[in-house]
Motif scaffolding. Sequence first.
Motif, short mmCIF file in Angstrom:
data_model
loop_
_atom_site.label_atom_id
_atom_site.label_comp_id
_atom_site.label_asym_id
_atom_site.label_seq_id
_atom_site.Cartn_x
_atom_site.Cartn_y
_atom_site.Cartn_z
N TYR A 59 20.01 17.96 -9.71
CA TYR A 59 18.76 17.29 -9.32
C TYR A 59 18.37 17.52 -7.86
O TYR A 59 19.22 17.65 -6.99
CB TYR A 59 18.89 15.77 -9.53
CG TYR A 59 19.28 15.38 -10.92
CD1 TYR A 59 18.43 15.65 -12.00
CD2 TYR A 59 20.49 14.74 -11.19
CE1 TYR A 59 18.79 15.30 -13.29
CE2 TYR A 59 20.85 14.38 -12.48
CZ TYR A 59 20.00 14.66 -13.53
OH TYR A 59 20.35 14.31 -14.81
N TRP A 67 14.77 18.41 -12.11
CA TRP A 67 16.04 18.76 -12.76
C TRP A 67 16.05 20.27 -13.02
O TRP A 67 15.22 20.77 -13.78
CB TRP A 67 16.17 17.94 -14.04
CG TRP A 67 17.23 18.42 -15.01
CD1 TRP A 67 18.35 19.14 -14.73
CD2 TRP A 67 17.25 18.19 -16.42
NE1 TRP A 67 19.07 19.38 -15.88
CE2 TRP A 67 18.42 18.81 -16.93
CE3 TRP A 67 16.39 17.54 -17.31
CZ2 TRP A 67 18.73 18.79 -18.30
CZ3 TRP A 67 16.72 17.52 -18.66
CH2 TRP A 67 17.89 18.13 -19.14
N ARG A 102 25.02 15.68 -14.84
CA ARG A 102 23.68 15.10 -14.97
C ARG A 102 23.69 13.97 -15.99
O ARG A 102 24.70 13.75 -16.69
CB ARG A 102 22.68 16.19 -15.38
CG ARG A 102 23.03 16.87 -16.69
CD ARG A 102 22.01 17.95 -17.04
NE ARG A 102 22.37 18.63 -18.26
CZ ARG A 102 22.13 18.17 -19.48
NH1 ARG A 102 21.52 17.00 -19.65
NH2 ARG A 102 22.49 18.87 -20.54
#
Length: 714
Positions: free
Chosen positions: A371, A380, A388
């Motif tokens: 990110y 992203w 993530r």
Amino acid sequence: MTTKTNLIKRIVDVVLTVLLLFIMAYQVTGDWLHEWLGITMTVIVICHHVLNYKWYKSLFKGKYTAYRIILTAADVLLLGAFALTALSGMSMSGHAVPFMYGTINVMSARKLHLAVSFWSFTLMGVHIGLHLRSMTAKFKFSAAVKTAVLSLFAAAAVWGGYLFFKGEIVNYMLFKTHFAFLDYEKAKWLVVVENLAMLLFWAFVGHTLTRLSQKHKSKADILRPIAWLVAVILAAVVMIFALKDKYSSGTADSWQNVPVPQASSQSDVPGTISRNEPGKDGFVLINAGSFKMGSPDSENWRISDEKQHDVKVSAFYIDPCETTQWDYESIMGSNPSTFKGKKLPVDNISWLDAVNYANAKSKAAGLTPAYTVSDGQVSWDRSANGYRLPTEAEWEYACRGGTTTPFNTQHSLSAQDANFYGHYPYEIEENYFDNSPLEAKPGEYRNTTVDVGSFKANDWGLYDCHGNVNEWCWDYYGEYDTSLTLDPTGVQSGTRHIYRGGGWNDFAKNMRSAYRAAGQTDMKSYNLGVRLVRNAAAASGVVTVNEQGAKNSGSENVLIVYFSWGGNTRGIANEIQKQTGADIFEITLQTPYSTDYNTVLMQAQEDQHKQARPKINGTVDVSKYDTVLLGYPNWWASVPMPIATFLESYDLSGKRIIPFCSHGGGRFGQSLTAIAKLAPDSVMGEGLSVHYSGGDSMPQDVSQWLKANNVKTK
Ligand SMILES: Cc1cc2nc3c(=O)[nH]c(=O)nc-3n(C[C@H](O)[C@H](O)[C@H](O)COP(=O)(O)O)c2cc1C
């Protein structure tokens, strides 16, 4: 007095005691028998008094010694408590004396019955204890036998004291708890034996009072009974602490090498691993596949936003466990959790905290962070190999583990399958009113998070997908776009993020695999954490999402809006009004709910099931206000439907909604999600949950809450 009368008296006493043990075991007797036992007991108590009529005759005669004062006081109190128990019980009778129903308003009768029945129970124990000496006087025992009997009595009393205080029965007696929570999983005989132990505890107290109030030959005669009682109470307290939490967390040292529970079908998960070493994090491979996301129309308690559609998901790795506090703290250097313990899941983290943690963990492991965070925007990089949040589709796919049933266990969850509000398993709402069969019986409500991996994993080796803590997902909340069938990532902008799986204080209906909870990006909660994933298949592209929510921290023009059925929320609303001087609007209904407690329980449940919007009286000009303090009771783990009517009737975009909720143990339930979905363009402030009326500390709690939300006070 004849021996025959004496014998009858003793038989009556024994019958009364046995009846008491069963009558206090509602989960053993059920409704019908409980009522009839109550009637039987009332009749026998009357017989007991007739047989002991001399007590009345002598009440105002003779000298009152210390013992007699205590005895008389206990007996009079017991008589009063018992009379109230009988009257309140009959006022709720549906079987034995239905013509008495409503003699006392049923709502009040319910509260009264719960409190005075425990008073009767306690005083009955004391009453037995006070008479024990005279009842056993004619038996002659040696000193050794006496000590042995007293020791046994004391041991039973320790256990009884432990059960009494652990069960927080004092809260019932002080009218603090109005919902009786019963453990249906406990063996029936054990419930009765436990009642006996508690009765013996109070009998021990009564017996001690006898020993203290009678004539003493020496100092030791006073000190000995006190020492026994203190020892019994201390032992009970020690037991409470020693047996406090069978899920207690491990020591910090043993946690460095986390024994990750063995995944059943994944060979690449070693039994003990170092979770922060790159490539050795213990994550489980989830193979690519297709599944039906959402719930079928036939699923009970489904919500319309769970529209079922086909989705294909690429392979990914997922943590078999929720992120623990050790995981989080070792990377972030701090632990924000409400409940503390290395193996407990981290809670009280916002969506942004979860994103930042994923990035920091990637860096620590030498992976590429997924990110990029800049003001109000998170991008992203789908090609990044770092940690993530799962997408909502990945989460549901992994949670289901190939199942299509409401829960991944393929049967209804019980408290042995997951950590949730065990009193309320799936479909308990229906069962409450029609006794329809339940697949899972009500069980323990642990009131806390527990060590990750405490329950059986799903078929793909994942633990705690249902319960313990909710888990943040990547997606913004929005309607499913059913045309996107490959690796969907949700809507591109929004105000609420998805979180899934339910937590320790959720009802089972809100932990279904398809259930979608939603909260503001900066929302934190004691039942909300995360479980990370990382790519296992090549991916490309960047998904950028934008925060739409207006930033509103104003508190110039405040409106208090509330709905209250029993008055608790009204009390809190009035206190807020007192402290802020804000305008106030009470939501009342064109067709009010019943004033009968059992009926309103049913009406509220029906309204929630069909998502009714009851019509409300009057209007209020909300455009004048920037902040709405919104109060309601927790009803069946959500907002009462009149709150939904209110939220849908007014344009609250850009306004700050700060919820306050009165509850009977479930805190907010899923009411915050309900508000988040019903007023998607509002900004949510930090909520206040108050147990019933909030007691003496309520004004102080309100004051702190207003301060935390920057709401101006007088
Ligand atoms: C219909 C109904 C449903 C309830 N459901 C819950 C619940 O799910 N969880 C909970 O903790 N308390 C529940 N309660 C208890 C109330 O939240 C609690 O008594 C509250 O203080 C009532 O507020 P009021 O007096 O403003 O109506 C329920 C009460 C009623 C009447």
